[in-house]
Motif scaffolding. Structure first.
Motif, PDB file in Angstrom:
ATOM      1  N   TYR A  72      19.646  49.751  28.066  1.00  0.00           N
ATOM      2  CA  TYR A  72      18.715  50.777  28.570  1.00  0.00           C
ATOM      3  C   TYR A  72      17.451  50.784  27.686  1.00  0.00           C
ATOM      4  O   TYR A  72      16.324  50.733  28.181  1.00  0.00           O
ATOM      5  CB  TYR A  72      19.446  52.117  28.513  1.00  0.00           C
ATOM      6  CG  TYR A  72      18.681  53.363  28.904  1.00  0.00           C
ATOM      7  CD1 TYR A  72      17.916  53.423  30.058  1.00  0.00           C
ATOM      8  CD2 TYR A  72      18.781  54.528  28.112  1.00  0.00           C
ATOM      9  CE1 TYR A  72      17.256  54.601  30.404  1.00  0.00           C
ATOM     10  CE2 TYR A  72      18.132  55.697  28.465  1.00  0.00           C
ATOM     11  CZ  TYR A  72      17.364  55.725  29.606  1.00  0.00           C
ATOM     12  OH  TYR A  72      16.715  56.881  29.952  1.00  0.00           O
ATOM     13  N   ASN A 117      20.555  61.526  19.275  1.00  0.00           N
ATOM     14  CA  ASN A 117      21.509  61.326  20.381  1.00  0.00           C
ATOM     15  C   ASN A 117      21.341  59.974  21.082  1.00  0.00           C
ATOM     16  O   ASN A 117      22.281  59.430  21.664  1.00  0.00           O
ATOM     17  CB  ASN A 117      21.465  62.491  21.380  1.00  0.00           C
ATOM     18  CG  ASN A 117      20.145  62.643  22.081  1.00  0.00           C
ATOM     19  OD1 ASN A 117      19.123  62.137  21.627  1.00  0.00           O
ATOM     20  ND2 ASN A 117      20.133  63.353  23.191  1.00  0.00           N
ATOM     21  N   PHE A 118      20.103  59.416  21.037  1.00  0.00           N
ATOM     22  CA  PHE A 118      19.852  58.056  21.537  1.00  0.00           C
ATOM     23  C   PHE A 118      19.035  57.330  20.464  1.00  0.00           C
ATOM     24  O   PHE A 118      17.813  57.237  20.564  1.00  0.00           O
ATOM     25  CB  PHE A 118      19.100  58.085  22.877  1.00  0.00           C
ATOM     26  CG  PHE A 118      19.960  58.518  24.033  1.00  0.00           C
ATOM     27  CD1 PHE A 118      20.602  57.580  24.838  1.00  0.00           C
ATOM     28  CD2 PHE A 118      20.153  59.858  24.302  1.00  0.00           C
ATOM     29  CE1 PHE A 118      21.428  57.983  25.874  1.00  0.00           C
ATOM     30  CE2 PHE A 118      20.969  60.275  25.337  1.00  0.00           C
ATOM     31  CZ  PHE A 118      21.613  59.336  26.131  1.00  0.00           C
ATOM     32  N   MET A 174      15.454  56.179  22.695  1.00  0.00           N
ATOM     33  CA  MET A 174      14.363  57.161  22.619  1.00  0.00           C
ATOM     34  C   MET A 174      13.185  56.613  21.818  1.00  0.00           C
ATOM     35  O   MET A 174      12.068  57.112  21.946  1.00  0.00           O
ATOM     36  CB  MET A 174      14.847  58.491  22.036  1.00  0.00           C
ATOM     37  CG  MET A 174      15.835  59.241  22.897  1.00  0.00           C
ATOM     38  SD  MET A 174      15.281  59.539  24.601  1.00  0.00           S
ATOM     39  CE  MET A 174      16.076  58.222  25.511  1.00  0.00           C
ATOM     40  N   ARG A 177      11.544  53.740  24.421  1.00  0.00           N
ATOM     41  CA  ARG A 177      10.874  54.355  25.581  1.00  0.00           C
ATOM     42  C   ARG A 177       9.454  54.794  25.208  1.00  0.00           C
ATOM     43  O   ARG A 177       8.549  54.778  26.040  1.00  0.00           O
ATOM     44  CB  ARG A 177      11.711  55.547  26.054  1.00  0.00           C
ATOM     45  CG  ARG A 177      11.275  56.100  27.375  1.00  0.00           C
ATOM     46  CD  ARG A 177      12.395  56.779  28.105  1.00  0.00           C
ATOM     47  NE  ARG A 177      12.691  58.098  27.585  1.00  0.00           N
ATOM     48  CZ  ARG A 177      13.703  58.847  28.022  1.00  0.00           C
ATOM     49  NH1 ARG A 177      14.502  58.398  28.965  1.00  0.00           N
ATOM     50  NH2 ARG A 177      13.913  60.035  27.532  1.00  0.00           N
ATOM     51  N   ARG A 182      28.724  62.426  29.425  1.00  0.00           N
ATOM     52  CA  ARG A 182      28.015  61.301  28.803  1.00  0.00           C
ATOM     53  C   ARG A 182      27.644  61.694  27.363  1.00  0.00           C
ATOM     54  O   ARG A 182      27.153  62.807  27.140  1.00  0.00           O
ATOM     55  CB  ARG A 182      26.758  61.045  29.651  1.00  0.00           C
ATOM     56  CG  ARG A 182      25.844  59.969  29.143  1.00  0.00           C
ATOM     57  CD  ARG A 182      24.669  59.815  30.111  1.00  0.00           C
ATOM     58  NE  ARG A 182      23.677  58.890  29.624  1.00  0.00           N
ATOM     59  CZ  ARG A 182      22.361  59.044  29.775  1.00  0.00           C
ATOM     60  NH1 ARG A 182      21.895  60.095  30.440  1.00  0.00           N
ATOM     61  NH2 ARG A 182      21.522  58.162  29.302  1.00  0.00           N
ATOM     62  N   THR A 189      23.220  65.061  25.670  1.00  0.00           N
ATOM     63  CA  THR A 189      21.937  64.537  26.163  1.00  0.00           C
ATOM     64  C   THR A 189      21.165  65.691  26.769  1.00  0.00           C
ATOM     65  O   THR A 189      21.752  66.678  27.228  1.00  0.00           O
ATOM     66  CB  THR A 189      22.075  63.409  27.224  1.00  0.00           C
ATOM     67  OG1 THR A 189      22.132  64.005  28.521  1.00  0.00           O
ATOM     68  CG2 THR A 189      23.295  62.537  27.011  1.00  0.00           C
ATOM     69  N   VAL A 239      19.676  65.698  29.511  1.00  0.00           N
ATOM     70  CA  VAL A 239      19.849  65.745  30.971  1.00  0.00           C
ATOM     71  C   VAL A 239      21.301  65.982  31.371  1.00  0.00           C
ATOM     72  O   VAL A 239      21.636  65.948  32.555  1.00  0.00           O
ATOM     73  CB  VAL A 239      19.301  64.466  31.664  1.00  0.00           C
ATOM     74  CG1 VAL A 239      17.798  64.412  31.577  1.00  0.00           C
ATOM     75  CG2 VAL A 239      19.925  63.202  31.083  1.00  0.00           C
ATOM     76  N   SER A 296      18.767  58.153  34.847  1.00  0.00           N
ATOM     77  CA  SER A 296      17.778  57.569  33.926  1.00  0.00           C
ATOM     78  C   SER A 296      17.683  56.053  34.080  1.00  0.00           C
ATOM     79  O   SER A 296      18.706  55.373  34.071  1.00  0.00           O
ATOM     80  CB  SER A 296      18.177  57.875  32.484  1.00  0.00           C
ATOM     81  OG  SER A 296      18.465  59.242  32.336  1.00  0.00           O
ATOM     82  N   PHE A 315      10.618  59.789  33.580  1.00  0.00           N
ATOM     83  CA  PHE A 315      11.493  60.733  32.888  1.00  0.00           C
ATOM     84  C   PHE A 315      10.636  61.830  32.266  1.00  0.00           C
ATOM     85  O   PHE A 315       9.722  61.553  31.491  1.00  0.00           O
ATOM     86  CB  PHE A 315      12.270  59.988  31.790  1.00  0.00           C
ATOM     87  CG  PHE A 315      13.405  60.782  31.200  1.00  0.00           C
ATOM     88  CD1 PHE A 315      14.720  60.512  31.553  1.00  0.00           C
ATOM     89  CD2 PHE A 315      13.158  61.799  30.296  1.00  0.00           C
ATOM     90  CE1 PHE A 315      15.769  61.247  31.017  1.00  0.00           C
ATOM     91  CE2 PHE A 315      14.195  62.544  29.754  1.00  0.00           C
ATOM     92  CZ  PHE A 315      15.505  62.266  30.114  1.00  0.00           C
TER      93      PHE A 315
HETATM   94  C1  SIN Z   1      17.760  62.550  26.221  1.00  0.00           C
HETATM   95  O1  SIN Z   1      18.827  63.115  26.089  1.00  0.00           O
HETATM   96  O2  SIN Z   1      16.763  62.987  25.658  1.00  0.00           O
HETATM   97  C2  SIN Z   1      17.584  61.299  27.034  1.00  0.00           C
HETATM   98  C3  SIN Z   1      18.615  61.043  28.044  1.00  0.00           C
HETATM   99  C4  SIN Z   1      18.305  59.861  28.929  1.00  0.00           C
HETATM  100  O3  SIN Z   1      17.364  59.099  28.677  1.00  0.00           O
HETATM  101  O4  SIN Z   1      19.005  59.710  29.917  1.00  0.00           O
END
Ligand code: SIN
Length: 479
Positions: free
Chosen positions: A107, A153-154, A158, A161, A280, A285, A287, A442, A448
């Motif tokens: 991703y 968390n990512f 993150m 992106r 997830r 997350t 979302v 996503s 996003f």
């Molecule tokens: C996030 O939790 O900020 C990102 C989640 C995603 O990209 O699906």
């Protein structure tokens, strides 16, 4: 201590690995074991990174877009070639199951690939001038040095992106990743170096003094744009700090996603969608489903099936292939979830399954609560943990009223088959992203971002470059 060619333990500034006098420990949330001791950067190093990015800006922004794209493509290829190693590192420092970590690496890489291509398609404009002796031309130029703060968390996606969009637009980049998960960010820096991305274009500063480093990134006069992913409260402070030098900002902040199951839904599909969207990354997350709203006539069927599906999930060490929910990031994250659940139970909610786990200090079982109301703290706050509160409703109007009754506006989900209802609900939900009969939304091709207090700007998609470009109007006279 963990060993890997991609394990780096100091900030990456101007193409150099920095070591400092003080160190901090990066630990595995599964068992609190120490993975690495990392050089602790602070204000001085953050300023050095901004200066390096400023110096590199001229060369990078003047490179033809296709040359930038070729270097980014190499970076993408290297990330994918090292997917397994990067995923293991990510699971070790963050906790998410290996399959999810591998998913995050591809991703994350997909944004590098996407923006490498999009960067070649930055178009200007011409417009009709009000008189014959003039011409109006619009060109787009990189905003300049971009500073970013990214969450735990990512730890990979993150960053890419934001960084991929910035680099493709011709900007240079400084990121401060979360101190809980700096190793994935540093591994990305190592691969950017191997790909030949020039010194100073992509910089990573790692350190524990988030406040002081954030202050530099949001107030330094050489930073033209600031971007953040994290909580709404912290985002508000950072926006205020950015005001002092009127920086362009984009913010990806908290969410409180409703997941609505209408009486015409395919209930089995809704159950599957709710499980993936809620659990997830152990519910961590922005979302993730935060509130499940179910129409009364299908409440019993949905709830029974959902509880069976949740009880089939396996909690444990993310490195174990059978596991689909790992530890949460920290004991303080567990404490917040425990408190929200306790408040709900005191206010009349019922525990259907889950609760506190015996597996270790960072574990919480996948949990389902029934008889929740939108007034309870668990519905008003972002849970950021593996707890699914179920709220019942009677009519479409009531569902919309409950769903929109939040200051957040990031993601929402609903399951329905009636085409008229699908349009009505899609248009009335006050959220930036809507999953319709779909729990995972996503991807790099889609925009996003959120509405209301969930932030501004969009990441990914054809819109993702806009936040990194200035529009410049050229008025040509004397024609
Ligand atoms: C996030 O939790 O900020 C990102 C989640 C995603 O990209 O699906």
């Amino acid at each position: 201590m963990y060993q890997s060619n991609l394990l780096k333990t100091g900030s990456y500034i101007n193409g150099q690995w920095l070591s400092s006098a003080t160190y901090f420990e990066v630990t595995n949330p599964f068992d609190n074991s120490v993975l690495a001791n990392v050089s602790n950067a602070g204000v001085t190093e953050t300023e050095q990174a901004v200066v390096a990015a400023k110096i590199a800006l001229r060369g990078w922004s003047q490179k033809p877009a296709n040359e930038r794209a070729l270097l980014m493509r190499k970076w993408f290829d290297l990330v994918m070639k090292n997917q397994d190693e990067l995923a293991e590192l990510l699971t070790l420092e963050q906790g998410k199951p290996l399959a999810e970590a591998k998913g995050e690496i591809s991703y994350g890489a997909s944004f590098i690939e996407w923006f490498a291509e999009e960067g070649k398609r930055i178009y200007g404009d011409t417009m009709q001038a009000p008189s014959n002796d003039k011409r109006i031309v619009v060109i787009k130029q990189p905003v300049g040095v971009v500073a970013a703060i990214t969450p735990w968390n990512f730890p990979n996606a993150m960053i890419t992106r934001k960084a991929a969009a910035a680099l493709a637009a011709g900007c240079t980049f400084v990121v401060r990743p979360a101190a809980l998960t700096p190793l994935s960010a540093l591994a990305l820096a190592e691969l950017s170096k191997q790909a030949g991305i020039p010194d100073g274009v992509f910089n990573v500063v790692v350190g524990t003094d988030s406040r002081a480093m954030g202050e530099v990134l949001t107030t330094h006069p050489d930073v033209a744009k600031f971007t953040f992913t994290g909580s709404t409260n912290v985002g508000k402070t950072l926006i205020k700090q950015c005001a002092s030098t009127v920086k362009k900002v984009s913010m990806e902040l908290g969410g409180n996603a409703p997941f609505i199951v209408f009486d015409d839904a395919d209930i089995n599909a809704a159950v599957q969608g709710a499980v993936v969207s809620k659990y997830r990354n152990a519910g961590q997350t922005c979302v993730c489903t935060n509130r499940i709203l179910v129409q009364e006539s299908v409440l019993k069927e949905f709830t029974e099936k959902f509880v069976i599906a949740v009880e089939a999930l396996t909690l444990g060490n993310g490195l174990d292939h059978a596991v689909n929910i790992g530890p949460m990031i920290s004991t303080s994250a567990i404490d917040e979830v425990k408190q929200l659940v306790a408040l709900s139970l005191n206010a009349g909610a019922r525990l259907l399954t889950g609760g506190v786990s015996e597996q270790g200090s960072c574990f919480y079982q996948p949990t389902v609560l029934a008889d929740v109301t939108n007034e309870m703290a668990i519905a008003a706050n972002e849970i950021f943990g593996p707890v699914a509160p179920i709220i019942s409703f009677k009519t479409e109007q009531e569902a919309l009223q409950i769903a929109n009754d939040t200051e957040y506006g990031l993601a929402a989900y609903f399951y329905a088959r009636d085409i008229g209802r699908v349009w009505r609900i899609s248009e009335a939900l006050e959220f930036g992203m809507i999953g319709i009969n779909e729990g995972i939304i996503s991807n790099a091709a889609a925009p996003f971002g959120g509405m209301k207090q969930s932030g501004n700007g969009r990441e990914g998609s054809k819109y993702g470059l806009d936040d990194y470009l200035e529009i410049k109007y050229l008025c040509m006279g004397g024609i």
